[in-house]
Design a protein around this motif. Structure first.
Motif, short mmCIF file in Angstrom:
data_model
loop_
_atom_site.label_atom_id
_atom_site.label_comp_id
_atom_site.label_asym_id
_atom_site.label_seq_id
_atom_site.Cartn_x
_atom_site.Cartn_y
_atom_site.Cartn_z
N ASP A 48 0.80 -1.22 0.00
CA ASP A 48 0.00 0.00 0.00
C ASP A 48 0.84 1.28 0.00
O ASP A 48 0.60 2.19 0.78
CB ASP A 48 -0.96 -0.02 1.20
CG ASP A 48 -1.89 -1.22 1.15
OD1 ASP A 48 -2.95 -1.12 0.51
OD2 ASP A 48 -1.55 -2.29 1.71
N ASP A 87 -1.36 -2.26 -4.36
CA ASP A 87 -1.72 -0.86 -4.16
C ASP A 87 -0.50 0.06 -4.20
O ASP A 87 -0.26 0.86 -3.30
CB ASP A 87 -2.52 -0.65 -2.86
CG ASP A 87 -3.99 -1.05 -2.98
OD1 ASP A 87 -4.38 -1.53 -4.07
OD2 ASP A 87 -4.73 -0.89 -1.99
N ASN A 119 -6.32 -3.87 -5.05
CA ASN A 119 -7.61 -3.42 -5.60
C ASN A 119 -7.49 -2.05 -6.27
O ASN A 119 -8.13 -1.80 -7.29
CB ASN A 119 -8.70 -3.40 -4.52
CG ASN A 119 -8.32 -2.63 -3.28
OD1 ASN A 119 -7.24 -2.84 -2.73
ND2 ASN A 119 -9.19 -1.76 -2.82
N HIS A 120 -6.64 -1.17 -5.74
CA HIS A 120 -6.53 0.17 -6.33
C HIS A 120 -5.77 0.18 -7.65
O HIS A 120 -5.81 1.19 -8.36
CB HIS A 120 -5.94 1.16 -5.33
CG HIS A 120 -6.90 1.47 -4.22
ND1 HIS A 120 -8.04 2.20 -4.43
CD2 HIS A 120 -6.92 1.10 -2.92
CE1 HIS A 120 -8.72 2.29 -3.29
NE2 HIS A 120 -8.05 1.62 -2.36
N HIS A 219 -2.73 -9.32 -1.50
CA HIS A 219 -3.41 -8.07 -1.19
C HIS A 219 -4.82 -8.49 -0.77
O HIS A 219 -5.74 -8.53 -1.58
CB HIS A 219 -3.42 -7.13 -2.39
CG HIS A 219 -3.85 -5.75 -2.04
ND1 HIS A 219 -2.97 -4.79 -1.59
CD2 HIS A 219 -5.07 -5.17 -2.00
CE1 HIS A 219 -3.64 -3.69 -1.31
NE2 HIS A 219 -4.91 -3.89 -1.55
N HIS A 243 -3.14 -4.42 2.01
CA HIS A 243 -4.53 -3.95 1.92
C HIS A 243 -4.92 -3.21 3.20
O HIS A 243 -5.42 -2.10 3.14
CB HIS A 243 -5.54 -5.06 1.61
CG HIS A 243 -6.94 -4.51 1.36
ND1 HIS A 243 -7.19 -3.55 0.42
CD2 HIS A 243 -8.13 -4.79 1.94
CE1 HIS A 243 -8.49 -3.27 0.42
NE2 HIS A 243 -9.08 -3.99 1.33
#
Ligand SMILES: [Zn+2]
Length: 456
Positions: A48, A87, A119-120, A219, A243
């Motif tokens: 992240d 991320d 996810n991003h 993630h 995450h």
């Protein structure tokens, strides 16, 4: 020094072959434990980073310092690998304005050996993830985002890396509820997300005989999915997670199988030192530490130069003064009412509602730049406005605002929340229609601060 050997060359070779054979036999006759002496393996890890290219307002992090920290740690271990758990993008203006691309270019200078998708990575549309894969000079894994034929979106469900005599199998996975967590692109195109644990189990079985240790680079949801892997897939010795943005206080340990996760935004680098037992395919010992990325790490010049070049492109847009804050807002819970007030006043609504996950950074005390709001609200979400009877409103709103059932209210939220109303961390309602579209959420807040000049 070699002693004189009177035998002809071929006998010499034969003698050596025989000697090797004897050694080999002795090796086979040795108990398994002694055969497989322990070998060291170091896993450096981050998660992240969210495009936080420059140090934060507490002077922690920054890609240039992180690169130096990785280099320093790599110089200080015999078998070492750096894993990034997803991320990499989304969180700062450079990422938002250029759809994450420069962040992947700069990320190539960090020394990452293997990464997985977060996810991003899908925030700018699933096609953009293909571009990230093209830019990244290291393998990107994704075992559970697959096409209709079951083929991974990155083409790589796992990799095997041989380090210091250890064959390390690394499986990459993403949270099962990927679509529910999407922020701006609630589609993965022709791809679908298949269950985490089943996928890990399948590939762990495939990797078992070809590797000495299996690592999951995930993630994934903490702690549910992390724990489920450690509990249900015994072949997996290590989970390197991302995450969740908050680090584990201590390494998670389930019967000698471990999971690690560190703070987001590159403020920390994790270092996991293992002694790998190749006989049992487990870590005989594991030690974990978190290295704070602060000013004691001199910025790597190549990274700093590239970061500056990209920052210069956005500075005109985002480094403009917009007002002043009387205090520092450190938590999402503290910032939410402030942001909601700004959104409601900018759109003439009775109140606004945003989910906590919408808020991505803190607000410093003192002089405010548009950049601070970009960091808090990096997503290109639009405000949407609708009128509802008090009785129609979900608990998420009525819990926080005094609402009379028969009165009509004008409510503002984001287009993201509107399209994810049924998701548990969103409105937890269904079917509220917000027919009017307002400004970008970020622009509304910037404008509100500009007008008031002071944030109380
Ligand atoms: Zn994430």
């Amino acid at each position: 020094m070699r002693t004189y050997n009177p035998t002809p060359a071929d006998s010499y070779t034969n003698a050596m072959t025989l000697w090797r054979l004897v050694l080999g036999l002795l090796w086979i006759l040795l108990p398994a434990g002694a055969q497989n002496s322990l070998l060291p393996l170091t896993i450096l890890h981050s998660n992240d980073l969210h495009a936080h290219l420059v140090p934060d307002n507490q002077d922690r992090g920054g890609f240039a310092r992180l690169a130096t920290a990785v280099k320093r740690e790599k110089a200080n271990c015999s078998a070492c690998i750096y894993l990034n758990a997803g991320d990499l993008v989304q969180g700062t203006p450079v990422s938002t304005i250029f759809y994450g691309v420069p962040v992947y270019e700069i990320g190539n200078l960090l020394g990452v050996d293997v990464a997985t998708l977060g996810n991003h990575e899908f925030d700018y549309g699933w096609r953009r993830t293909l571009e990230f894969q093209r830019i990244a000079k290291y393998p990107m894994l994704s075992a559970n985002v697959v096409d209709s034929a079951g083929k991974s979106i990155t083409g790589l469900p796992y990799v095997i890396k041989t380090l210091g005599g250890i064959r390390v199998g690394i499986i990459g996975v993403i949270l099962e509820n990927l679509v529910g967590s999407m922020v701006t692109a609630p589609q993965v195109g022709e791809y679908k997300v298949i269950p985490v644990v089943e996928t890990v189990r399948k590939y762990a079985a495939e990797l078992r005989d070809r590797t000495d240790i299996i690592v999951v680079l995930g993630h994934i949801r903490d702690r549910e999915e992390v724990e489920a892997i450690l509990r249900d897939v015994p072949e997996v010795a290590v989970v390197v997670a991302g995450h969740n943005h908050r680090s584990y206080p201590n390494m998670m340990n389930v019967g000698g199988r471990v999971a690690v996760l560190i703070d987001a935004y590159g403020t920390e680098l994790g270092r996991l030192d293992l002694q790998v037992d190749r006989a049992t395919k487990k870590a005989a010992s594991a030690e974990w530490k978190k290295i704070t990325i602060d000013k004691s790490f001199a910025p790597a010049p190549d990274v700093e130069q590239l970061v500056s070049a990209w920052e210069a492109k956005v500075t005109k847009v985002v480094d403009t003064p917009i007002g002043e804050s009387r205090k520092r807002y450190t938590s999402r819970a503290e910032l939410r009412p402030l942001l909601e007030k700004a959104m409601a006043e900018e759109t003439g609504a009775d109140f606004a509602w945003i989910n906590l996950g919408n808020i991505r950074d803190e607000l410093p005390e003192g002089k405010l730049l548009a950049r601070h709001i970009w960091n808090i609200l990096p997503f290109d979400n639009y405000l949407v406005i609708g009128k509802f009877k008090g009785s129609q409103l979900p608990k998420a709103i009525t819990d926080r605002y005094p609402v009379e059932p028969d009165r009509e209210y004008t409510v503002t939220t984001t287009d993201f929340t509107m399209s994810n109303q049924a998701s548990p961390d969103q409105l937890s309602s269904k079917g509220l229609v917000f027919p009017n579209t307002g400004p970008l959420e970020r622009d509304a807040v910037i404008n509100w601060i500009k007008t008031r000049k002071i944030v109380p």
